[in-house]
Design a protein around this motif. Structure first.
Motif, PDB file in Angstrom:
ATOM      1  N   GLN A  57     -85.733  86.168  44.242  1.00  0.00           N
ATOM      2  CA  GLN A  57     -85.170  87.144  45.164  1.00  0.00           C
ATOM      3  C   GLN A  57     -85.523  86.784  46.607  1.00  0.00           C
ATOM      4  O   GLN A  57     -86.353  85.920  46.858  1.00  0.00           O
ATOM      5  CB  GLN A  57     -85.689  88.544  44.835  1.00  0.00           C
ATOM      6  N   PHE A  58     -84.878  87.484  47.552  1.00  0.00           N
ATOM      7  CA  PHE A  58     -85.102  87.229  48.963  1.00  0.00           C
ATOM      8  C   PHE A  58     -85.159  88.544  49.735  1.00  0.00           C
ATOM      9  O   PHE A  58     -84.769  89.588  49.241  1.00  0.00           O
ATOM     10  CB  PHE A  58     -84.004  86.332  49.539  1.00  0.00           C
ATOM     11  N   VAL A  59     -85.672  88.455  50.941  1.00  0.00           N
ATOM     12  CA  VAL A  59     -85.664  89.570  51.883  1.00  0.00           C
ATOM     13  C   VAL A  59     -84.887  89.126  53.109  1.00  0.00           C
ATOM     14  O   VAL A  59     -85.105  88.018  53.622  1.00  0.00           O
ATOM     15  CB  VAL A  59     -87.092  89.995  52.292  1.00  0.00           C
ATOM     16  N   TYR A  60     -83.975  89.970  53.546  1.00  0.00           N
ATOM     17  CA  TYR A  60     -83.234  89.759  54.784  1.00  0.00           C
ATOM     18  C   TYR A  60     -83.847  90.705  55.805  1.00  0.00           C
ATOM     19  O   TYR A  60     -83.734  91.921  55.676  1.00  0.00           O
ATOM     20  CB  TYR A  60     -81.756  90.052  54.561  1.00  0.00           C
ATOM     21  N   LEU A  61     -84.548  90.163  56.762  1.00  0.00           N
ATOM     22  CA  LEU A  61     -85.333  90.939  57.709  1.00  0.00           C
ATOM     23  C   LEU A  61     -84.682  90.926  59.082  1.00  0.00           C
ATOM     24  O   LEU A  61     -84.323  89.863  59.595  1.00  0.00           O
ATOM     25  CB  LEU A  61     -86.736  90.324  57.788  1.00  0.00           C
ATOM     26  N   ARG A  62     -84.520  92.114  59.643  1.00  0.00           N
ATOM     27  CA  ARG A  62     -84.045  92.255  61.026  1.00  0.00           C
ATOM     28  C   ARG A  62     -85.076  93.067  61.784  1.00  0.00           C
ATOM     29  O   ARG A  62     -85.925  93.719  61.190  1.00  0.00           O
ATOM     30  CB  ARG A  62     -82.691  92.982  61.067  1.00  0.00           C
ATOM     31  N   ARG A  63     -85.005  93.053  63.101  1.00  0.00           N
ATOM     32  CA  ARG A  63     -86.015  93.762  63.890  1.00  0.00           C
ATOM     33  C   ARG A  63     -85.945  95.274  63.711  1.00  0.00           C
ATOM     34  O   ARG A  63     -86.952  95.922  63.484  1.00  0.00           O
ATOM     35  CB  ARG A  63     -85.866  93.431  65.375  1.00  0.00           C
ATOM     36  N   ASP A 101     -74.466  91.898  39.434  1.00  0.00           N
ATOM     37  CA  ASP A 101     -75.049  93.204  39.104  1.00  0.00           C
ATOM     38  C   ASP A 101     -76.573  93.205  38.971  1.00  0.00           C
ATOM     39  O   ASP A 101     -77.149  94.139  38.422  1.00  0.00           O
ATOM     40  CB  ASP A 101     -74.405  93.792  37.834  1.00  0.00           C
ATOM     41  N   ASN A 102     -77.238  92.174  39.453  1.00  0.00           N
ATOM     42  CA  ASN A 102     -78.699  92.117  39.460  1.00  0.00           C
ATOM     43  C   ASN A 102     -79.190  92.100  40.906  1.00  0.00           C
ATOM     44  O   ASN A 102     -78.571  91.467  41.764  1.00  0.00           O
ATOM     45  CB  ASN A 102     -79.199  90.856  38.750  1.00  0.00           C
ATOM     46  N   ILE A 103     -80.305  92.746  41.169  1.00  0.00           N
ATOM     47  CA  ILE A 103     -80.841  92.766  42.531  1.00  0.00           C
ATOM     48  C   ILE A 103     -81.308  91.362  42.900  1.00  0.00           C
ATOM     49  O   ILE A 103     -82.211  90.805  42.283  1.00  0.00           O
ATOM     50  CB  ILE A 103     -82.003  93.765  42.676  1.00  0.00           C
ATOM     51  N   ALA A 104     -80.670  90.812  43.933  1.00  0.00           N
ATOM     52  CA  ALA A 104     -81.011  89.475  44.408  1.00  0.00           C
ATOM     53  C   ALA A 104     -81.847  89.529  45.676  1.00  0.00           C
ATOM     54  O   ALA A 104     -82.622  88.620  45.951  1.00  0.00           O
ATOM     55  CB  ALA A 104     -79.739  88.674  44.669  1.00  0.00           C
ATOM     56  N   GLY A 105     -81.689  90.612  46.455  1.00  0.00           N
ATOM     57  CA  GLY A 105     -82.412  90.670  47.711  1.00  0.00           C
ATOM     58  C   GLY A 105     -82.499  92.063  48.287  1.00  0.00           C
ATOM     59  O   GLY A 105     -81.844  92.995  47.815  1.00  0.00           O
ATOM     60  N   TYR A 106     -83.327  92.171  49.328  1.00  0.00           N
ATOM     61  CA  TYR A 106     -83.596  93.440  49.995  1.00  0.00           C
ATOM     62  C   TYR A 106     -83.383  93.268  51.492  1.00  0.00           C
ATOM     63  O   TYR A 106     -83.820  92.266  52.066  1.00  0.00           O
ATOM     64  CB  TYR A 106     -85.054  93.859  49.766  1.00  0.00           C
ATOM     65  N   ALA A 107     -82.747  94.230  52.124  1.00  0.00           N
ATOM     66  CA  ALA A 107     -82.606  94.240  53.577  1.00  0.00           C
ATOM     67  C   ALA A 107     -83.651  95.202  54.127  1.00  0.00           C
ATOM     68  O   ALA A 107     -83.691  96.376  53.739  1.00  0.00           O
ATOM     69  CB  ALA A 107     -81.209  94.696  53.971  1.00  0.00           C
ATOM     70  N   GLN A 123     -90.819  89.091  42.968  1.00  0.00           N
ATOM     71  CA  GLN A 123     -89.793  88.074  42.745  1.00  0.00           C
ATOM     72  C   GLN A 123     -89.318  87.423  44.040  1.00  0.00           C
ATOM     73  O   GLN A 123     -88.545  86.466  44.004  1.00  0.00           O
ATOM     74  CB  GLN A 123     -88.590  88.682  42.018  1.00  0.00           C
ATOM     75  N   VAL A 124     -89.719  87.955  45.182  1.00  0.00           N
ATOM     76  CA  VAL A 124     -89.264  87.450  46.477  1.00  0.00           C
ATOM     77  C   VAL A 124     -89.963  86.128  46.782  1.00  0.00           C
ATOM     78  O   VAL A 124     -91.186  86.054  46.802  1.00  0.00           O
ATOM     79  CB  VAL A 124     -89.498  88.472  47.608  1.00  0.00           C
ATOM     80  N   LYS A 125     -89.167  85.106  47.054  1.00  0.00           N
ATOM     81  CA  LYS A 125     -89.694  83.788  47.398  1.00  0.00           C
ATOM     82  C   LYS A 125     -89.307  83.361  48.803  1.00  0.00           C
ATOM     83  O   LYS A 125     -89.931  82.461  49.367  1.00  0.00           O
ATOM     84  CB  LYS A 125     -89.191  82.730  46.399  1.00  0.00           C
ATOM     85  N   THR A 126     -88.273  83.993  49.377  1.00  0.00           N
ATOM     86  CA  THR A 126     -87.793  83.600  50.697  1.00  0.00           C
ATOM     87  C   THR A 126     -87.533  84.833  51.552  1.00  0.00           C
ATOM     88  O   THR A 126     -86.995  85.826  51.075  1.00  0.00           O
ATOM     89  CB  THR A 126     -86.478  82.804  50.580  1.00  0.00           C
TER      90      THR A 126
END
Length: 130
Positions: A57-63, A101-107, A123-126
């Motif tokens: 999984q990944f995280v998309y991070l904004r300010r 239909d599976n959670i791939a990432g979080y904003a 599960q977050v690697k990036t």
């Protein structure tokens, strides 16, 4: 200054790729460059590929939270428009990114990081800080 090794030429335009920067196997990679050369796009392709192949999984991070409101709903639009992963189904709902239909990432907004300080994202690697 462009590093030709890191670029991919398409229709006489240069676009950024991650191949060289990932070859250093660094804990943190910082990519700085001009607008419109594909930095965000190639990062999206990378995390989608990692999720499909390795369930990472990944995280998309904004300010700020306000930045998420405009960018999150359109996160997969350019990937879909370019038919990058034709067999995958993409969806965004409530700051969650779904692939098949599976959670791939979080904003997440950086401005509220203290609220999530004890939340596990095992599960977050990036993390993409855009």
């Amino acid at each position: 200054m462009k590093n030709v090794i890191n670029d991919k030429k398409i229709n006489n335009k240069l676009y950024y790729t991650l191949q060289r920067v990932l070859s250093f196997n660094s804990l943190i990679n910082i990519i700085i460059g001009e607008r419109g050369v594909g930095k965000s796009y190639t990062c999206k392709k990378h995390v989608i590929n990692r999720f499909i192949k390795k369930n990472e999984q990944f995280v998309y991070l904004r300010r700020y939270k306000t930045e998420l409101k405009s960018s999150v709903p359109k996160f997969f639009d350019d990937i879909i428009a370019n038919n990058e992963f034709p067999e995958a189904k993409f969806k965004v709902k409530n700051n969650l990114f779904y692939i098949d239909d599976n959670i791939a990432g979080y904003a997440l907004p950086l401005s509220t990081a203290n609220i999530l300080k004890s939340t596990s994202f095992a599960q977050v690697k990036t993390i993409i800080f855009d």
